[in-house]
Enzyme design. Structure first.
Site, PDB file in Angstrom:
ATOM      1  N   CYS A   1      50.380  38.487  38.001  1.00  0.00           N
ATOM      2  CA  CYS A   1      51.473  37.796  38.695  1.00  0.00           C
ATOM      3  C   CYS A   1      52.117  36.703  37.842  1.00  0.00           C
ATOM      4  O   CYS A   1      53.154  36.162  38.218  1.00  0.00           O
ATOM      5  CB  CYS A   1      50.970  37.174  39.997  1.00  0.00           C
ATOM      6  SG  CYS A   1      49.707  35.929  39.718  1.00  0.00           S
TER       7      CYS A   1
ATOM      8  N   ASP B   1      50.908  33.740  37.302  1.00  0.00           N
ATOM      9  CA  ASP B   1      50.547  32.391  37.745  1.00  0.00           C
ATOM     10  C   ASP B   1      49.532  31.750  36.787  1.00  0.00           C
ATOM     11  O   ASP B   1      48.818  32.441  36.072  1.00  0.00           O
ATOM     12  CB  ASP B   1      49.973  32.428  39.166  1.00  0.00           C
ATOM     13  CG  ASP B   1      51.044  32.760  40.194  1.00  0.00           C
ATOM     14  OD1 ASP B   1      52.234  32.637  39.850  1.00  0.00           O
ATOM     15  OD2 ASP B   1      50.708  33.138  41.312  1.00  0.00           O
TER      16      ASP B   1
ATOM     17  N   CYS C   1      49.956  30.938  43.995  1.00  0.00           N
ATOM     18  CA  CYS C   1      50.207  31.200  45.405  1.00  0.00           C
ATOM     19  C   CYS C   1      49.227  30.427  46.303  1.00  0.00           C
ATOM     20  O   CYS C   1      48.340  29.726  45.807  1.00  0.00           O
ATOM     21  CB  CYS C   1      50.056  32.692  45.665  1.00  0.00           C
ATOM     22  SG  CYS C   1      48.360  33.227  45.448  1.00  0.00           S
TER      23      CYS C   1
ATOM     24  N   CYS D   1      43.685  36.628  42.994  1.00  0.00           N
ATOM     25  CA  CYS D   1      44.080  35.212  42.858  1.00  0.00           C
ATOM     26  C   CYS D   1      42.844  34.314  42.701  1.00  0.00           C
ATOM     27  O   CYS D   1      42.908  33.287  42.032  1.00  0.00           O
ATOM     28  CB  CYS D   1      44.871  34.764  44.070  1.00  0.00           C
ATOM     29  SG  CYS D   1      46.185  35.907  44.528  1.00  0.00           S
TER      30      CYS D   1
HETATM   31 FE1  FES Z   1      49.408  34.848  41.540  1.00  0.00          FE
HETATM   32 FE2  FES Z   1      48.038  34.683  43.758  1.00  0.00          FE
HETATM   33  S1  FES Z   1      49.809  35.856  43.418  1.00  0.00           S
HETATM   34  S2  FES Z   1      47.613  33.755  41.879  1.00  0.00           S
END
Ligand code: FES
Length: 133
Positions: A33, A35, A58, A102
């Site tokens: 993702c 992140d 998220c 995540c």
């Molecule tokens: Fe990226 Fe949860 S969608 S850490």
């Protein structure tokens, strides 16, 4: 989608920010993702005295980081290294299947920070030994 405990950790996360005078810093990214999670710690006498996190992630990433930092604060380095994302998820009362990935961010950032600490500690230890001789 999230249970109440996850939502509470997300809305009022613990240990957000950056530890001053940190001697352990770890940052990891989630390839699926994009992140990012950064964890800073102050470790003294093998105990995690302070730990904080910052994330661009998220709700599940925030909640797992919040609870994971609570779980390792005051613990030994070895105890923190042994923490798994499954234990973090269980502590939260579960995560939706599509959000399991995540929770890996928190575990990964903790391990990266401790690795950073152990590398620095070994260097510091070596320097001290040399100075003593
Ligand atoms: Fe990226 Fe949860 S969608 S850490």
């Amino acid at each position: 989608m999230y249970n109440e405990k996850v939502m509470n950790e997300f809305r009022s996360p613990a240990n957000v920010g950056e530890v001053e005078n940190a001697n352990a810093v770890g940052q990891v990214g989630n390839a699926s993702c994009g992140d990012i999670m950064k964890i800073t710690m102050r470790i003294e006498n093998n105990i995690i005295e302070e730990v904080k996190f910052q994330t661009y992630g998220c709700a599940a990433a925030v909640a797992t980081s919040s609870i994971a930092t609570k779980m390792i604060k005051g613990k030994t380095v070895d105890e923190a290294l042994a923490l798994t994302n499954r234990e973090v998820i269980d502590e939260l009362g579960g995560l939706p299947a599509q959000k399991i990935h995540c929770s890996v961010l928190a575990e990964g950032a903790i391990k990266a920070a401790i690795k950073n600490y152990l590398e620095n500690y070994k260097k510091e230890g070596a320097a001290t030994e040399t100075a003593v001789r």
